[in-house]
Design an enzyme around this catalytic site. Structure first.
Site, mmCIF file in Angstrom:
data_model
loop_
_atom_site.group_PDB
_atom_site.id
_atom_site.type_symbol
_atom_site.label_atom_id
_atom_site.label_comp_id
_atom_site.label_asym_id
_atom_site.label_seq_id
_atom_site.Cartn_x
_atom_site.Cartn_y
_atom_site.Cartn_z
ATOM 1 N N TRP A 130 23.268 -28.877 18.388
ATOM 2 C CA TRP A 130 23.798 -30.099 19.019
ATOM 3 C C TRP A 130 23.978 -29.827 20.513
ATOM 4 C CZ3 TRP A 130 29.538 -31.459 19.562
ATOM 5 C CH2 TRP A 130 29.685 -32.777 20.010
ATOM 6 N N ASP A 211 30.178 -26.106 11.164
ATOM 7 C CA ASP A 211 30.380 -27.444 11.714
ATOM 8 C C ASP A 211 29.887 -28.444 10.676
ATOM 9 O OD1 ASP A 211 30.628 -29.713 13.205
ATOM 10 O OD2 ASP A 211 29.303 -29.087 14.842
ATOM 11 N N LYS A 246 31.403 -40.039 11.257
ATOM 12 C CA LYS A 246 30.213 -40.621 10.631
ATOM 13 C C LYS A 246 30.499 -41.068 9.199
ATOM 14 C CE LYS A 246 28.636 -38.190 14.122
ATOM 15 N NZ LYS A 246 27.918 -38.502 15.328
HETATM 16 C C1 LMR Z 1 25.134 -37.221 18.388
HETATM 17 O O1 LMR Z 1 24.728 -36.056 18.301
HETATM 18 O O2 LMR Z 1 24.422 -38.165 18.754
HETATM 19 C C2 LMR Z 1 26.547 -37.539 17.987
HETATM 20 O O3 LMR Z 1 27.142 -36.408 17.456
HETATM 21 C C3 LMR Z 1 27.323 -38.169 19.078
HETATM 22 C C4 LMR Z 1 27.672 -37.212 20.165
HETATM 23 O O4 LMR Z 1 28.854 -37.152 20.501
HETATM 24 O O5 LMR Z 1 26.808 -36.543 20.708
#
Ligand code: LMR
Length: 396
Positions: A130, A211, A246
């Site tokens: 992420w 996570d 989510k």
């Molecule tokens: C995403 O990856 O799009 C979501 O988890 C929202 C974010 O905060 O990045």
């Protein structure tokens, strides 16, 4: 003083929100930020959430400070949801959980907690991970390094390379794993692969930080927590960050939790005192409204069933979208094999187009996705999938 500031670029994910909102193209498609959308493109409030909110509105008696730990009832229910109510670590009283402002808040609490456990700990994250993981942990003063994870060419896991890299990780370090619905690749570990990672973690002695931002979006709430449960039963130290953004659709309420699993109840109590200290220094205490909604739902058999049903609708729609996109790309004459999209899990996949093609999709067709070509599958609908497939075919 402010004259020395250098402007920061817009966040690679959240920046898309504004660009998309300002776009007036009648066929614009939002595959950017990871939020669930219904077939009409709306992000609805779940019925179970509406009912829980109504109940809270009628029964809430105070807005007094909740304290750094957040709601004890929420913490207990979230622990049971993640680990399973009969988990050996719960029975052994080895887990302590605090409510946090969303999953991001949980991760930052974990970051400051790790820093207090070992100021020199390196955090190992999957390559890719992420987009916010690195910045978030670096902001907590932690060095972040990567281990191999996703093979962009074969659209599969680099599992052997991952294991080889993790077998070099020091017992003083932390390894971040995604419980399910890997963000951004959609490539999850199989149960067999989880078993191997758990064995290696135990042998190697590093601390796993899991996570879990999408519990219930992969295969179901219990199956998605397989790795979490297996890991917690096997190791002495573990951290879990969960999000209700989510699966409960509570994005803007900012509610999640951070759990620490320790080797025994006494160590868990010490860990909890450190968690509370960290929370007090960061934001004093978490918001209470989202936690109140979740504890009302999970505390009621009827509302829990309604939530599981609504969660299944979201999950099935996303999986359906995966299949439809693959089919429509084929139908529009795209020779490249996109079948991997249907095999991946959760909210995201990499489309696998290059940055110029991502830019063209946005500029010429008003189709928004992250620069890495990560698409949020929930943004696909019956109404836009033909346009989407035709546009992709044109840029390929
Ligand atoms: C995403 O990856 O799009 C979501 O988890 C929202 C974010 O905060 O990045």
């Amino acid at each position: 003083m402010f004259n020395s500031l250098i402007a920061m670029p817009a966040d690679p994910i959240l920046g898309l929100l504004t660009q998309y909102r300002e776009d007036t193209h009648p066929q614009k498609v939002d595959l950017g930020v990871g939020v669930y959308k219904d077939p009409a493109g709306n992000t609805p409030i779940l019925n179970c959430v509406k009912k829980a909110e109504k109940f809270r509105l009628e029964t809430e008696t105070t807005k007094v400070y909740i304290g750094p730990t957040g709601s004890p009832q929420f913490n207990t229910l979230m622990t049971e949801l993640a680990f399973g109510s009969d988990h050996s670590a719960i029975i052994a009283n080895r887990i302590r959980t605090v409510s946090t402002p969303g999953g991001t808040g949980a991760l930052r609490v974990a970051g400051d907690f790790i820093k207090r456990c070992n100021p020199n700990a390196v955090l190992w994250v999957s390559d890719p991970t992420w987009a916010n993981h690195t910045g978030l942990f670096e902001a907590a003063g932690i060095t972040v390094k990567t281990y191999p994870y996703y093979d962009y060419d074969s659209k599969s896991l680099k599992f052997d390379e991952m294991l080889a890299a993790l077998s070099q990780v020091s017992p003083d370090d932390v390894v971040l794993l995604h419980a399910c619905c890997h963000n951004p690749s959609g490539m999850d570990l199989t149960t067999d692969q989880w078993d191997k990672v758990v064995t290696l973690t135990k042998e190697q002695g590093f601390t796993p930080l899991i996570d879990m931002a999408y519990q219930g979006f992969g295969d179901g709430v219990d199956i998605d927590a397989y790795g979490v449960r297996k890991m917690a039963a096997a190791v002495d130290n573990m951290i879990l960050c969960s999000s209700c953004s989510k699966n409960f659709g509570l994005y803007r309420e900012r509610i999640g939790s951070c759990s620490v699993v320790a080797k025994d109840a006494n160590t868990a109590n010490i860990a909890q005192s450190v968690l509370l200290y960290v929370v007090r220094c960061l934001y004093s205490m978490p918001p209470a409204h989202g936690a109140a909604i979740v504890e009302t739902i999970l505390g009621s058999k009827e509302l829990t069933q309604e939530w599981l049903d609504e969660l299944k609708v979201m999950r099935d729609r996303i999986n359906g979208n995966r299949a439809i996109l693959v089919e429509k790309l084929k139908a529009n004459g795209v020779a490249r094999d996109f079948s991997f999209i249907a095999r991946q899990k959760g909210m995201f996949s990499f489309l696998g187009v290059n940055p110029e093609q991502v830019a063209r999709l946005q500029k010429e067709f008003s189709i928004y996705m992250v620069g890495s070509s990560r698409i949020s599958i929930a943004g696909i609908s019956e109404d836009n999938v033909d346009y989407l497939a035709q546009s992709i075919a044109k840029v390929l």
